[in-house]
Design a protein around this motif. Structure first.
Motif, PDB file in Angstrom:
ATOM      1  N   VAL A  65       0.597  -1.008   0.192  1.00  0.00           N
ATOM      2  CA  VAL A  65      -0.268   0.037   0.019  1.00  0.00           C
ATOM      3  C   VAL A  65       0.545   1.334   0.301  1.00  0.00           C
ATOM      4  O   VAL A  65       1.389   1.229   0.771  1.00  0.00           O
ATOM      5  CB  VAL A  65      -1.117  -0.078   1.876  1.00  0.00           C
ATOM      6  CG1 VAL A  65      -1.383   1.010   1.160  1.00  0.00           C
ATOM      7  CG2 VAL A  65      -1.479  -1.196   1.320  1.00  0.00           C
ATOM      8  N   PRO A  66       0.189   2.257  -0.730  1.00  0.00           N
ATOM      9  CA  PRO A  66       1.666   3.723  -0.955  1.00  0.00           C
ATOM     10  C   PRO A  66       1.400   3.882   0.010  1.00  0.00           C
ATOM     11  O   PRO A  66      -0.068   3.912   1.340  1.00  0.00           O
ATOM     12  CB  PRO A  66       0.714   3.782  -1.984  1.00  0.00           C
ATOM     13  CG  PRO A  66       0.155   3.131  -3.031  1.00  0.00           C
ATOM     14  CD  PRO A  66      -0.272   2.062  -2.180  1.00  0.00           C
ATOM     15  N   THR A  67       1.914   5.190   0.939  1.00  0.00           N
ATOM     16  CA  THR A  67       1.936   5.412   1.834  1.00  0.00           C
ATOM     17  C   THR A  67       2.373   7.173   1.733  1.00  0.00           C
ATOM     18  O   THR A  67       2.616   7.646   0.904  1.00  0.00           O
ATOM     19  CB  THR A  67       3.217   5.511   3.155  1.00  0.00           C
ATOM     20  OG1 THR A  67       4.474   4.989   2.476  1.00  0.00           O
ATOM     21  CG2 THR A  67       3.218   3.741   3.910  1.00  0.00           C
ATOM     22  N   GLY A  68       2.661   7.509   2.724  1.00  0.00           N
ATOM     23  CA  GLY A  68       2.589   9.679   2.643  1.00  0.00           C
ATOM     24  C   GLY A  68       1.136   9.688   2.276  1.00  0.00           C
ATOM     25  O   GLY A  68      -0.378   9.245   1.977  1.00  0.00           O
ATOM     26  N   PHE A 128      -4.641   1.099   8.439  1.00  0.00           N
ATOM     27  CA  PHE A 128      -4.472   2.339   8.229  1.00  0.00           C
ATOM     28  C   PHE A 128      -5.672   2.837   9.298  1.00  0.00           C
ATOM     29  O   PHE A 128      -6.771   3.119   9.454  1.00  0.00           O
ATOM     30  CB  PHE A 128      -5.414   2.691   6.929  1.00  0.00           C
ATOM     31  CG  PHE A 128      -4.978   4.244   6.809  1.00  0.00           C
ATOM     32  CD1 PHE A 128      -4.042   5.163   6.619  1.00  0.00           C
ATOM     33  CD2 PHE A 128      -6.475   5.266   6.359  1.00  0.00           C
ATOM     34  CE1 PHE A 128      -3.608   6.377   6.016  1.00  0.00           C
ATOM     35  CE2 PHE A 128      -6.193   6.671   6.541  1.00  0.00           C
ATOM     36  CZ  PHE A 128      -4.581   7.307   6.189  1.00  0.00           C
ATOM     37  N   ALA A 129      -4.578   3.066  10.488  1.00  0.00           N
ATOM     38  CA  ALA A 129      -5.993   3.398  11.804  1.00  0.00           C
ATOM     39  C   ALA A 129      -4.760   4.868  12.723  1.00  0.00           C
ATOM     40  O   ALA A 129      -4.203   5.032  12.395  1.00  0.00           O
ATOM     41  CB  ALA A 129      -5.510   2.156  12.578  1.00  0.00           C
ATOM     42  N   PRO A 130      -6.251   5.419  13.933  1.00  0.00           N
ATOM     43  CA  PRO A 130      -5.222   6.351  14.537  1.00  0.00           C
ATOM     44  C   PRO A 130      -4.240   5.611  14.329  1.00  0.00           C
ATOM     45  O   PRO A 130      -3.853   5.225  15.080  1.00  0.00           O
ATOM     46  CB  PRO A 130      -6.388   6.235  15.097  1.00  0.00           C
ATOM     47  CG  PRO A 130      -7.499   6.011  14.581  1.00  0.00           C
ATOM     48  CD  PRO A 130      -7.640   4.581  13.596  1.00  0.00           C
ATOM     49  N   ASP A 131      -3.450   7.085  15.007  1.00  0.00           N
ATOM     50  CA  ASP A 131      -1.857   6.999  15.197  1.00  0.00           C
ATOM     51  C   ASP A 131      -1.857   7.786  16.469  1.00  0.00           C
ATOM     52  O   ASP A 131      -1.864   9.170  16.269  1.00  0.00           O
ATOM     53  CB  ASP A 131      -1.052   7.466  14.336  1.00  0.00           C
ATOM     54  CG  ASP A 131       0.988   7.581  14.664  1.00  0.00           C
ATOM     55  OD1 ASP A 131       0.426   7.304  15.635  1.00  0.00           O
ATOM     56  OD2 ASP A 131       1.527   7.515  13.519  1.00  0.00           O
ATOM     57  N   ALA A 132      -1.585   6.946  17.704  1.00  0.00           N
ATOM     58  CA  ALA A 132      -1.588   7.997  19.195  1.00  0.00           C
ATOM     59  C   ALA A 132      -0.513   8.821  19.379  1.00  0.00           C
ATOM     60  O   ALA A 132      -1.114   9.906  20.190  1.00  0.00           O
ATOM     61  CB  ALA A 132      -1.282   6.562  20.443  1.00  0.00           C
ATOM     62  N   ARG A 133       0.298   8.682  18.117  1.00  0.00           N
ATOM     63  CA  ARG A 133       1.638   9.951  18.245  1.00  0.00           C
ATOM     64  C   ARG A 133       1.217  11.339  18.037  1.00  0.00           C
ATOM     65  O   ARG A 133       1.473  12.363  17.877  1.00  0.00           O
ATOM     66  CB  ARG A 133       2.601   9.983  17.259  1.00  0.00           C
ATOM     67  CG  ARG A 133       3.301   8.051  17.905  1.00  0.00           C
ATOM     68  CD  ARG A 133       4.687   8.333  16.917  1.00  0.00           C
ATOM     69  NE  ARG A 133       3.776   7.174  16.355  1.00  0.00           N
ATOM     70  CZ  ARG A 133       4.718   6.767  14.506  1.00  0.00           C
ATOM     71  NH1 ARG A 133       6.373   6.599  15.231  1.00  0.00           N
ATOM     72  NH2 ARG A 133       3.629   5.945  14.521  1.00  0.00           N
ATOM     73  N   PHE A 134      -0.434  11.157  17.037  1.00  0.00           N
ATOM     74  CA  PHE A 134      -1.177  12.465  16.502  1.00  0.00           C
ATOM     75  C   PHE A 134      -1.267  13.398  17.615  1.00  0.00           C
ATOM     76  O   PHE A 134      -1.538  13.182  18.793  1.00  0.00           O
ATOM     77  CB  PHE A 134      -1.770  12.614  16.433  1.00  0.00           C
ATOM     78  CG  PHE A 134      -2.687  13.296  15.411  1.00  0.00           C
ATOM     79  CD1 PHE A 134      -2.207  14.287  14.712  1.00  0.00           C
ATOM     80  CD2 PHE A 134      -3.850  13.783  15.941  1.00  0.00           C
ATOM     81  CE1 PHE A 134      -2.353  15.875  14.361  1.00  0.00           C
ATOM     82  CE2 PHE A 134      -4.598  15.021  15.312  1.00  0.00           C
ATOM     83  CZ  PHE A 134      -4.218  15.397  15.118  1.00  0.00           C
ATOM     84  N   PRO A 135      -0.097  14.729  17.803  1.00  0.00           N
ATOM     85  CA  PRO A 135      -1.267  15.256  19.236  1.00  0.00           C
ATOM     86  C   PRO A 135      -2.030  15.661  19.471  1.00  0.00           C
ATOM     87  O   PRO A 135      -2.915  16.217  20.454  1.00  0.00           O
ATOM     88  CB  PRO A 135       0.204  16.753  18.407  1.00  0.00           C
ATOM     89  CG  PRO A 135       0.730  16.358  17.852  1.00  0.00           C
ATOM     90  CD  PRO A 135       0.489  15.086  17.009  1.00  0.00           C
ATOM     91  N   GLY A 136      -3.219  15.842  18.213  1.00  0.00           N
ATOM     92  CA  GLY A 136      -4.581  16.381  18.715  1.00  0.00           C
ATOM     93  C   GLY A 136      -5.485  15.048  19.700  1.00  0.00           C
ATOM     94  O   GLY A 136      -6.380  15.321  20.104  1.00  0.00           O
ATOM     95  N   TYR A 137      -5.150  13.905  19.165  1.00  0.00           N
ATOM     96  CA  TYR A 137      -5.510  13.427  19.840  1.00  0.00           C
ATOM     97  C   TYR A 137      -5.714  13.514  21.373  1.00  0.00           C
ATOM     98  O   TYR A 137      -6.058  13.125  22.178  1.00  0.00           O
ATOM     99  CB  TYR A 137      -5.051  11.252  20.035  1.00  0.00           C
ATOM    100  CG  TYR A 137      -5.600  11.089  18.821  1.00  0.00           C
ATOM    101  CD1 TYR A 137      -6.607  11.738  17.891  1.00  0.00           C
ATOM    102  CD2 TYR A 137      -4.584  10.344  17.746  1.00  0.00           C
ATOM    103  CE1 TYR A 137      -6.772  10.795  16.889  1.00  0.00           C
ATOM    104  CE2 TYR A 137      -5.069  10.168  16.474  1.00  0.00           C
ATOM    105  CZ  TYR A 137      -6.415  10.354  16.156  1.00  0.00           C
ATOM    106  OH  TYR A 137      -6.188   9.481  15.067  1.00  0.00           O
ATOM    107  N   ARG A 138      -4.228  14.004  21.888  1.00  0.00           N
ATOM    108  CA  ARG A 138      -4.063  14.481  23.689  1.00  0.00           C
ATOM    109  C   ARG A 138      -5.181  16.152  24.344  1.00  0.00           C
ATOM    110  O   ARG A 138      -5.149  16.050  25.295  1.00  0.00           O
ATOM    111  CB  ARG A 138      -2.794  14.465  23.796  1.00  0.00           C
ATOM    112  CG  ARG A 138      -1.666  13.268  23.280  1.00  0.00           C
ATOM    113  CD  ARG A 138      -0.351  13.377  23.978  1.00  0.00           C
ATOM    114  NE  ARG A 138       0.588  14.211  23.028  1.00  0.00           N
ATOM    115  CZ  ARG A 138       0.697  14.620  22.255  1.00  0.00           C
ATOM    116  NH1 ARG A 138       1.142  12.692  21.711  1.00  0.00           N
ATOM    117  NH2 ARG A 138       2.112  15.168  21.487  1.00  0.00           N
ATOM    118  N   ARG A 139      -5.643  16.470  23.064  1.00  0.00           N
ATOM    119  CA  ARG A 139      -6.029  17.784  23.508  1.00  0.00           C
ATOM    120  C   ARG A 139      -7.523  17.407  23.086  1.00  0.00           C
ATOM    121  O   ARG A 139      -8.547  17.666  22.507  1.00  0.00           O
ATOM    122  CB  ARG A 139      -5.312  18.481  21.956  1.00  0.00           C
ATOM    123  CG  ARG A 139      -4.278  18.854  22.399  1.00  0.00           C
ATOM    124  CD  ARG A 139      -3.668  20.203  21.661  1.00  0.00           C
ATOM    125  NE  ARG A 139      -4.135  20.270  19.826  1.00  0.00           N
ATOM    126  CZ  ARG A 139      -3.278  19.673  19.647  1.00  0.00           C
ATOM    127  NH1 ARG A 139      -2.143  20.023  19.949  1.00  0.00           N
ATOM    128  NH2 ARG A 139      -3.207  19.881  17.981  1.00  0.00           N
TER     129      ARG A 139
END
Length: 279
Positions: A65-68, A128-139
């Motif tokens: 699967v292509p990424t980016g 293709f799933a939510p990435d916990a490192r995305f800072p928005g989730y912490r907000r």
């Protein structure tokens, strides 16, 4: 050493995953447990969290699967025989390095059902799933999760077919002890049980599809409480459309308080272009 900054982290990411376990859940669903070191970064922003699962077009084939940022455009440009099968599912549960996904089995009617009917541990896919490192989730950001009853809602109506069972299970588990809700689910067979533990104010109605009974008829029989409410509807697109029309046109529920999502369309695959929703 490389440093990942906030701006570089997207809400979703591609994760390579291996099938760790497979078990039946009732007569029509199979629960597949995926694992892999990267899955420790998978998170959920709500109880009806959607993800994409990429499956091999032929059993045993490598899933590429292509990424980016432009992955989807490049994915669509691939020749069909090279393009992995992409389907949307709900995270049933996520733990440290493991993700459970429930698949509906309906024979060889489609590539995902075929895969789920024969999958064994060791097979590989891409999530293709939510990435916990995305800072928005912490907000408190929510991406791909839509269950959001208004603060003033004094009751809820939750309804769908078997494809909505994973999301409904997560929603029901998250209901507060003082919740007032009607939960209605349509399933294909008697062997599809609903064994949720619910608060005293929650009623659960299971309708076995037999050509005469359906969840729409069951919803029509529900007596809705007074006061502002909220409805969450998911499943086959035609069913969801009819449920929404009934609640808005016949019951007078504010359309802004009705969330609806067609998880699948009878006679069409997820690859078919979507048509505009009708009111």
């Amino acid at each position: 050493m490389s440093v990942t900054t906030d701006v570089e982290v997207e809400p979703y990411a591609h994760f390579e995953a291996e099938v760790l376990a497979v078990r039946s859940v009732g007569a029509s669903l199979v629960r597949v447990t995926f694992g892999g070191p990267g899955l420790r970064d998978v998170t959920s922003s709500g109880p009806d969290q959607r993800i994409k699962v990429f499956l091999p077009r032929e059993r045993g084939a490598e899933v590429r699967v292509p990424t980016g940022p432009d992955w989807y455009a490049r994915y669509r440009e691939l020749p069909e025989h090279e393009r992995a099968v992409m389907r949307t599912y709900t995270i049933r549960s996520a733990r440290d390095g493991e993700v459970d996904v429930d698949f509906v089995r309906h024979g060889d009617a489609g590539p995902a059902s075929r895969w789920a009917g024969a999958v064994v541990p060791g097979e590989r896919v891409v999530l293709f799933a939510p990435d916990a490192r995305f800072p928005g989730y912490r907000r408190g950001a929510r991406v791909g999760s839509d269950y959001a009853p208004p603060r003033d809602a004094v009751w809820q109506l939750l309804a769908g077919d078997e494809t909505a069972l994973p999301a409904l299970s997560g929603i029901v588990a998250a209901l507060p002890v003082d919740a007032v809700a009607h939960v209605l689910v349509e399933v294909p067979a008697e062997g599809d049980g609903v064994d949720w533990s619910v608060p005293p104010g929650v009623t659960v109605t299971r309708v076995v599809r037999d050509g005469r009974s359906d969840v729409l008829a069951a919803v029509r029989e529900v007596t809705l409480p007074d006061g502002p409410g909220y409805a969450w509807l998911a499943g086959e697109a035609g069913l969801v459309r009819d449920l929404r029309r009934h609640l808005v046109r016949d019951r007078g529920l504010d359309r802004e308080r009705v969330y609806f999502c067609g998880y699948w369309r009878r006679g069409r695959s997820e690859d078919t272009p979507r048509e505009p929703e009708e009111d």
